[in-house]
Structures are given as structure tokens and as C-alpha cells.
Design an enzyme around this catalytic site. Structure first.
Site, PDB file in Angstrom:
ATOM      1  N   SER A 118       0.836  -1.196   0.000  1.00  0.00           N
ATOM      2  CA  SER A 118       0.000   0.000   0.000  1.00  0.00           C
ATOM      3  C   SER A 118       0.880   1.259   0.000  1.00  0.00           C
ATOM      4  CB  SER A 118      -0.945  -0.050   1.207  1.00  0.00           C
ATOM      5  OG  SER A 118      -2.015   0.834   1.048  1.00  0.00           O
ATOM      6  N   ASP A 146      -8.572  -4.359  -6.458  1.00  0.00           N
ATOM      7  CA  ASP A 146      -8.105  -3.759  -5.209  1.00  0.00           C
ATOM      8  C   ASP A 146      -8.891  -2.475  -4.940  1.00  0.00           C
ATOM      9  OD1 ASP A 146      -6.547  -2.239  -3.264  1.00  0.00           O
ATOM     10  OD2 ASP A 146      -4.902  -3.612  -3.679  1.00  0.00           O
ATOM     11  N   HIS A 201      -7.312  -5.932  -0.832  1.00  0.00           N
ATOM     12  CA  HIS A 201      -6.186  -4.995  -0.873  1.00  0.00           C
ATOM     13  C   HIS A 201      -4.866  -5.733  -0.690  1.00  0.00           C
ATOM     14  CE1 HIS A 201      -3.917  -1.408  -0.583  1.00  0.00           C
ATOM     15  NE2 HIS A 201      -3.816  -1.377   0.730  1.00  0.00           N
TER      16      HIS A 201
END
Length: 343
Positions: free
Chosen positions: A57, A285, A313
Site C-alpha cells: 500500500s 483492489d 487490498h
């Protein structure tokens, strides 16, 4: 609503003032570039000639920034759930809004097939319309949660739904929480929202969301300078997500009142001269849209794209043997997966 708008602006100003009061000295020094330089100090202190790093991320922006600053010190880098460093703050927020719509569509299709789906049957548009109507109702009349001073309103309900979209294994929990909330018990959605915000049983919060704002507001100029700018952008956010667009647009106003000027800007990161860097993207995602992974892999001179066709994710360590094997081989043996490999 003018009153709600004024309340939101006041909350953002209060948050910014509180951060300045408690962390004035450090606030100008928490950018991604600052963190990447700190990471290089840690590498040196540990005596490692090269940095081996797995970032997920936001950690992908940190890893790509490190590689761009110190390409000759890059070892084996995995960037999973990639961010696109060329996107402006408003584009990042709008792209992410579309990402949550994509993830919700996937949930909606699955939900409509389940006997316990509280949003009924039909296509994603029909399911989404029912969720919007639920948000409207709890905004007008919050639902009890078992905590007298914490009823479930629209903001917490939306956060609870978004939290469950990060991991498809949470979809059954989301169905149950929505069913309960629609029947007058908001505890399940509140629990999901609290998990997202890392709220402890003592009512205190971890610093993840606070730190995230401090970093983002320093990395780029704000997405919006004032409420009028949000108003102008609302149609594009609603187009990106009929379900979440308006709420996420207003949430992107948070950096408008930040006490420290941004020191960074959107820019291409190439890491010229670095060895192969593995960039991982998940096709549905919610938080880091797949096109960001495609973009970052294309920008990095040595980027190689590894794709997971799935939900949730990030991809590494989340149940795909294909993804895990490819990344583990790279980390242990230095053999990067072929660019464009799909799992």
C-alpha cells in the site's frame, strides 16, 4: 447541508490544530522522502550493503521513493498494492473512490447470490441504491450500537462497509453487520469501523490515521483548498462511485487546513540503474487501483509487473500460492517473475 459542511470544516481545522499543538517540531519532517532517507540510515546501521524490502500500500510509494533516491543500494524490492507517484492528490482520491466502487460491485454481485444478503437481489446498481438508502436513513436517524454515546450514523456506517471491502474474507461479516444495522443494531458496523481506525477497547486510537494524514499533506499540495473546490469536483467523484463518491470527496478536504506547507509533488519515479523491482497489483483492489500498479511498473526502469486477478487490498500472503511462490522465489533466490505474469 450548510450546517454539516460547517461542522466538517471545523473538525478538519480542529484536527490540524491538534496535530500542530502536539507535534509542531516533527510535522515538517515526516514526508515520504524524509522516511526513505531514514530507511537508508537504518540500512547502514544494520551493515547491509543493499536494502531488501517488502512494502504494501503506502509502503510501495516509500519503497519506490527509496529506489529512486538510492538505486545503487537497492537489493530485492517488492511493492505490493502499488501507488502511482505521478497522480496528483485529487486524482489519487478520485482513483481510489473508483477503486472502492469496483470492490463494492464485486461484493454486490456475490451478496446478491447469498441467501442472507440484506441488500436484496439484482445487479450492482440495485444493490448499491439500497445501500445508499440505508446510509441516508442512518444519517437522519442513527442506529443504537450498545454504546450510549456512539450511535451509528452515516460516517461510521460508510467506514464499516469500506473496511470490509479491503478483504473478501470479511464479506460474510459485512452481510451480517448490515443485516443487524438494518434491524436496529449498529454494533457490527461500528466494530468494523473501529477496526479500520485501530480503536482500542480503552477508546484510544493507534496513530496510523493521524500519521497517514501528516505524510499525505506534506507529500503533495492538497486535493482541495476549500469547500467550493469540493463542490466543483463532486460530479466527477459521484461518477467514480455513486455509492461512496460524495463522502470520499469531502474526506479529501482534510489537507486544506494543514499547518505545514507541502514539500513534495506528484512526479515520476524511475530508479534508473536499480536491479529488478517487483510491482504487484490486484485487479479489484479497493484502496490501490490496479492501474496504479501498471503505471508504477511502467515508470520504474527495472519494474516488473506481477498481477493477481482477485479481490481485496494487496496480494502477497493473502492466499494465492501463485503470488506467494513468485515473490518468495524472488526474495530468496533473486529471480524476479517474468514481467506481466498473472495469477
Amino acid at each position: 447541508d450548510p450546517a454539516e459542511r460547517a461542522e466538517l470544516v471545523a473538525a478538519f481545522k480542529k484536527f490540524a490544530a491538534g496535530c500542530e499543538e502536539r507535534s509542531q517540531r516533527v510535522l515538517p519532517h515526516v514526508s515520504t522522502v524524509d522516511a526513505a532517507r531514514d530507511m537508508d540510515l537504518l540500512r547502514a546501521v544494520l551493515g547491509d550493503e543493499k536494502l531488501t524490502y517488502v512494502g504494501a500500500s503506502y509502503g510501495t510509494l516509500l519503497g519506490a521513493t527509496y529506489a529512486d533516491l538510492f538505486p545503487d543500494r537497492v537489493g530485492r524490492l517488492v511493492l505490493d498494492g502499488a501507488m502511482d507517484p505521478t497522480r496528483s492528490a485529487i486524482d489519487l482520491n478520485r482513483d481510489q473512490t473508483a477503486g472502492f466502487e469496483t470492490a463494492f460491485t464485486s461484493f454486490a454481485v456475490d451478496c446478491a447470490k447469498q441467501p442472507d444478503c440484506p441488500l436484496g437481489k439484482g445487479g450492482p446498481e440495485a444493490v448499491g441504491a439500497r445501500l445508499k438508502e440505508f446510509f441516508r436513513k442512518v444519517d437522519a436517524q442513527p442506529v443504537p450500537t450498545g454504546e450510549a454515546d456512539r450511535p451509528l450514523g452515516e460516517a461510521l456506517a460508510t467506514t464499516g462497509v469500506i473496511a470490509a471491502l479491503y478483504d473478501e474474507s470479511a464479506w460474510p461479516q459485512l452481510r451480517e453487520a448490515l443485516t443487524s444495522a438494518m434491524n436496529g443494531d449498529g454494533a457490527g458496523l461500528l466494530s468494523l469501523a473501529d477496526g479500520y481506525y485501530e480503536r482500542g477497547e480503552d477508546g484510544k486510537y493507534a496513530n496510523l490515521m493521524f500519521a497517514n494524514a501528516a505524510v499525505n499533506c506534506l507529500d503533495q499540495p492538497p486535493a482541495f483548498k476549500d469547500p467550493a473546490a469540493v463542490d466543483a469536483a463532486l460530479p466527477s467523484f459521484r461518477k467514480a462511485s455513486p455509492v461512496f463518491g460524495a463522502g470520499l470527496a469531502w474526506a479529501a478536504l482534510n489537507c486544506a487546513y494543514w499547518p505545514v506547507e507541502a514539500t513534495g509533488q506528484a512526479e515520476k519515479l524511475t530508479a534508473k540503474g536499480a536491479p529488478p523491482i517487483v510491482v504487484v497489483g490486484t485487479t479489484r483492489d479497493p484502496a490501490t487501483p490496479y492501474k496504479w500498479a501498471q503505471a508504477l511498473a511502467g515508470q520504474l526502469d527495472s519494474g516488473t509487473l506481477l498481477t493477481y486477478d482477485g479481490d481485496g487490498h494487496t496480494a502477497y500472503g493473502r492466499g494465492s500460492d501463485c503470488i506467494d511462490t513468485a515473490i518468495n522465489r524472488y526474495l530468496l533466490e533473486g529471480k524476479a517473475p517474468e514481467d506481466g505474469k498473472k495469477c
